[in-house]
Design a protein around this motif. Structure first.
Motif, PDB file in Angstrom:
ATOM      1  N   PRO A 166       0.805  -1.229   0.000  1.00 33.10           N
ATOM      2  CA  PRO A 166       0.000   0.000   0.000  1.00 33.10           C
ATOM      3  C   PRO A 166       0.838   1.280   0.000  1.00 33.10           C
ATOM      4  CG  PRO A 166      -0.905  -1.573   1.555  1.00 33.10           C
ATOM      5  CD  PRO A 166       0.390  -2.144   1.054  1.00 33.10           C
ATOM      6  N   ARG A 167       1.965   1.263   0.690  1.00 39.22           N
ATOM      7  CA  ARG A 167       2.821   2.461   0.689  1.00 39.22           C
ATOM      8  C   ARG A 167       3.434   2.686  -0.687  1.00 39.22           C
ATOM      9  NH1 ARG A 167       2.873   5.827   4.912  1.00 39.22           N
ATOM     10  NH2 ARG A 167       2.329   4.790   6.815  1.00 39.22           N
ATOM     11  N   ASP A 168       3.740   1.609  -1.396  1.00 41.30           N
ATOM     12  CA  ASP A 168       4.275   1.753  -2.752  1.00 41.30           C
ATOM     13  C   ASP A 168       3.222   2.346  -3.684  1.00 41.30           C
ATOM     14  OD1 ASP A 168       6.737   0.761  -2.023  1.00 41.30           O
ATOM     15  OD2 ASP A 168       6.280  -1.293  -2.654  1.00 41.30           O
ATOM     16  N   VAL A 169       1.976   1.926  -3.520  1.00 42.27           N
ATOM     17  CA  VAL A 169       0.891   2.498  -4.322  1.00 42.27           C
ATOM     18  C   VAL A 169       0.769   3.983  -4.037  1.00 42.27           C
ATOM     19  CG1 VAL A 169      -1.599   2.451  -4.763  1.00 42.27           C
ATOM     20  CG2 VAL A 169      -0.349   0.320  -4.462  1.00 42.27           C
ATOM     21  N   LEU A 170       0.870   4.363  -2.755  1.00 41.39           N
ATOM     22  CA  LEU A 170       0.811   5.782  -2.394  1.00 41.39           C
ATOM     23  C   LEU A 170       1.958   6.554  -3.038  1.00 41.39           C
ATOM     24  CD1 LEU A 170      -0.372   8.125  -0.738  1.00 41.39           C
ATOM     25  CD2 LEU A 170       1.120   7.400   1.135  1.00 41.39           C
ATOM     26  N   ARG A 171       3.158   6.013  -2.973  1.00 40.57           N
ATOM     27  CA  ARG A 171       4.320   6.701  -3.569  1.00 40.57           C
ATOM     28  C   ARG A 171       4.171   6.845  -5.085  1.00 40.57           C
ATOM     29  NH1 ARG A 171       7.135   3.007  -0.027  1.00 40.57           N
ATOM     30  NH2 ARG A 171       7.524   4.106   1.912  1.00 40.57           N
ATOM     31  N   VAL A 172       3.678   5.807  -5.718  1.00 40.49           N
ATOM     32  CA  VAL A 172       3.467   5.855  -7.166  1.00 40.49           C
ATOM     33  C   VAL A 172       2.417   6.909  -7.499  1.00 40.49           C
ATOM     34  CG1 VAL A 172       2.542   4.563  -9.125  1.00 40.49           C
ATOM     35  CG2 VAL A 172       4.232   3.519  -7.643  1.00 40.49           C
ATOM     36  N   CYS A 173       1.357   6.937  -6.723  1.00 40.92           N
ATOM     37  CA  CYS A 173       0.302   7.925  -6.977  1.00 40.92           C
ATOM     38  C   CYS A 173       0.800   9.350  -6.752  1.00 40.92           C
ATOM     39  CB  CYS A 173      -0.920   7.637  -6.111  1.00 40.92           C
ATOM     40  SG  CYS A 173      -1.921   6.295  -6.786  1.00 40.92           S
ATOM     41  N   GLN A 174       1.629   9.544  -5.747  1.00 40.20           N
ATOM     42  CA  GLN A 174       2.199  10.877  -5.546  1.00 40.20           C
ATOM     43  C   GLN A 174       3.054  11.274  -6.742  1.00 40.20           C
ATOM     44  OE1 GLN A 174       4.040  10.072  -1.765  1.00 40.20           O
ATOM     45  NE2 GLN A 174       2.400  11.080  -0.630  1.00 40.20           N
ATOM     46  N   ALA A 175       3.799  10.332  -7.292  1.00 36.58           N
ATOM     47  CA  ALA A 175       4.605  10.623  -8.480  1.00 36.58           C
ATOM     48  C   ALA A 175       3.718  10.944  -9.683  1.00 36.58           C
ATOM     49  CB  ALA A 175       5.518   9.445  -8.795  1.00 36.58           C
ATOM     50  N   VAL A 176       2.606  10.221  -9.819  1.00 35.73           N
ATOM     51  CA  VAL A 176       1.677  10.486 -10.926  1.00 35.73           C
ATOM     52  C   VAL A 176       1.099  11.894 -10.800  1.00 35.73           C
ATOM     53  CG1 VAL A 176      -0.564   9.837 -11.902  1.00 35.73           C
ATOM     54  CG2 VAL A 176       1.112   8.080 -11.369  1.00 35.73           C
ATOM     55  N   ILE A 177       0.696  12.273  -9.604  1.00 35.18           N
ATOM     56  CA  ILE A 177       0.127  13.606  -9.382  1.00 35.18           C
ATOM     57  C   ILE A 177       1.174  14.675  -9.656  1.00 35.18           C
ATOM     58  CG2 ILE A 177      -0.858  15.165  -7.648  1.00 35.18           C
ATOM     59  CD1 ILE A 177      -2.793  12.986  -8.601  1.00 35.18           C
ATOM     60  N   ASN A 178       2.396  14.456  -9.208  1.00 33.36           N
ATOM     61  CA  ASN A 178       3.472  15.422  -9.472  1.00 33.36           C
ATOM     62  C   ASN A 178       3.741  15.551 -10.963  1.00 33.36           C
ATOM     63  OD1 ASN A 178       3.782  15.933  -6.763  1.00 33.36           O
ATOM     64  ND2 ASN A 178       5.455  14.482  -6.510  1.00 33.36           N
ATOM     65  N   ARG A 179       3.720  14.412 -11.669  1.00 35.94           N
ATOM     66  CA  ARG A 179       3.957  14.438 -13.113  1.00 35.94           C
ATOM     67  C   ARG A 179       2.807  15.132 -13.838  1.00 35.94           C
ATOM     68  NH1 ARG A 179       4.345   9.163 -14.166  1.00 35.94           N
ATOM     69  NH2 ARG A 179       2.543   9.076 -15.509  1.00 35.94           N
ATOM     70  N   ALA A 180       1.586  14.948 -13.346  1.00 33.18           N
ATOM     71  CA  ALA A 180       0.427  15.587 -13.977  1.00 33.18           C
ATOM     72  C   ALA A 180       0.433  17.102 -13.763  1.00 33.18           C
ATOM     73  CB  ALA A 180      -0.864  14.996 -13.425  1.00 33.18           C
TER      74      ALA A 180
ATOM     75  N   ASP B 182      -7.617   8.891   0.622  1.00 28.10           N
ATOM     76  CA  ASP B 182      -7.843   7.793   1.561  1.00 28.10           C
ATOM     77  C   ASP B 182      -6.700   7.666   2.563  1.00 28.10           C
ATOM     78  OD1 ASP B 182     -10.212   7.258   0.285  1.00 28.10           O
ATOM     79  OD2 ASP B 182      -9.439   5.516  -0.824  1.00 28.10           O
ATOM     80  N   TRP B 183      -5.454   7.813   2.087  1.00 25.46           N
ATOM     81  CA  TRP B 183      -4.307   7.743   2.983  1.00 25.46           C
ATOM     82  C   TRP B 183      -4.323   8.891   3.976  1.00 25.46           C
ATOM     83  CZ3 TRP B 183      -0.533   4.587   4.501  1.00 25.46           C
ATOM     84  CH2 TRP B 183      -0.371   3.403   3.804  1.00 25.46           C
ATOM     85  N   THR B 184      -4.713  10.070   3.531  1.00 23.94           N
ATOM     86  CA  THR B 184      -4.767  11.224   4.433  1.00 23.94           C
ATOM     87  C   THR B 184      -5.776  10.965   5.541  1.00 23.94           C
ATOM     88  OG1 THR B 184      -4.191  12.679   2.602  1.00 23.94           O
ATOM     89  CG2 THR B 184      -5.151  13.709   4.546  1.00 23.94           C
ATOM     90  N   LEU B 185      -6.947  10.449   5.174  1.00 25.93           N
ATOM     91  CA  LEU B 185      -7.957  10.139   6.185  1.00 25.93           C
ATOM     92  C   LEU B 185      -7.492   9.020   7.110  1.00 25.93           C
ATOM     93  CD1 LEU B 185     -11.157  10.347   3.989  1.00 25.93           C
ATOM     94  CD2 LEU B 185     -10.411  11.969   5.739  1.00 25.93           C
ATOM     95  N   ARG B 186      -6.843   8.030   6.560  1.00 24.19           N
ATOM     96  CA  ARG B 186      -6.346   6.911   7.360  1.00 24.19           C
ATOM     97  C   ARG B 186      -5.298   7.381   8.360  1.00 24.19           C
ATOM     98  NH1 ARG B 186      -2.523   2.088   5.219  1.00 24.19           N
ATOM     99  NH2 ARG B 186      -2.218   1.088   7.207  1.00 24.19           N
ATOM    100  N   ASP B 187      -4.362   8.196   7.893  1.00 22.28           N
ATOM    101  CA  ASP B 187      -3.310   8.694   8.780  1.00 22.28           C
ATOM    102  C   ASP B 187      -3.875   9.568   9.885  1.00 22.28           C
ATOM    103  OD1 ASP B 187      -1.323   7.315   7.517  1.00 22.28           O
ATOM    104  OD2 ASP B 187      -0.579   9.023   6.365  1.00 22.28           O
ATOM    105  N   SER B 188      -4.937  10.316   9.596  1.00 20.32           N
ATOM    106  CA  SER B 188      -5.515  11.191  10.618  1.00 20.32           C
ATOM    107  C   SER B 188      -6.203  10.385  11.716  1.00 20.32           C
ATOM    108  CB  SER B 188      -6.499  12.175   9.983  1.00 20.32           C
ATOM    109  OG  SER B 188      -7.650  11.495   9.527  1.00 20.32           O
ATOM    110  N   ARG B 189      -6.610   9.147  11.425  1.00 20.00           N
ATOM    111  CA  ARG B 189      -7.266   8.303  12.432  1.00 20.00           C
ATOM    112  C   ARG B 189      -6.277   7.462  13.236  1.00 20.00           C
ATOM    113  NH1 ARG B 189     -10.723   7.125   7.900  1.00 20.00           N
ATOM    114  NH2 ARG B 189      -9.577   5.191   7.704  1.00 20.00           N
ATOM    115  N   MET B 190      -5.038   7.410  12.811  1.00 20.18           N
ATOM    116  CA  MET B 190      -4.057   6.570  13.495  1.00 20.18           C
ATOM    117  C   MET B 190      -3.542   7.276  14.750  1.00 20.18           C
ATOM    118  SD  MET B 190      -1.929   4.953  10.348  1.00 20.18           S
ATOM    119  CE  MET B 190      -0.979   3.899  11.408  1.00 20.18           C
TER     120      MET B 190
END
Length: 83
Positions: free
Chosen positions: A26-40, A65-73
């Protein structure tokens, strides 16, 4: 059309990680998505290097989803209390 090997490999790695989220960490998916957003967000020199809108929307949802998840941890990744 000149295609840089680094861009092709990056796009291939992103496609593999995004297309198989059940097997990806899941963390790799988050990192990949952050890279996609940065590239976009960067101005596109090559239309093929720019991610499509569906991929960007999916990645925005993953980050949300990760932001919401981290805020509940109440503990960090190492199990230490945050507060």
């Amino acid at each position: 059309m000149v295609v840089r090997p680094g861009i092709v490999l990056t796009i291939a790695a992103l496609a593999i990680a995004i297309s198989s989220p059940a097997r990806a960490d899941p963390r790799d998916v988050l990192r990949v998505c952050q890279a996609v957003i940065n590239r976009a967000a960067q101005p596109a020199r090559d239309a093929a290097a720019r991610p499509d809108e569906a991929e960007v929307a999916r990645c925005r949802q993953v980050i949300r989803d990760w932001t919401l998840r981290d805020s509940r941890m109440s503990v960090d990744e190492d199990g230490r209390p945050l507060r």
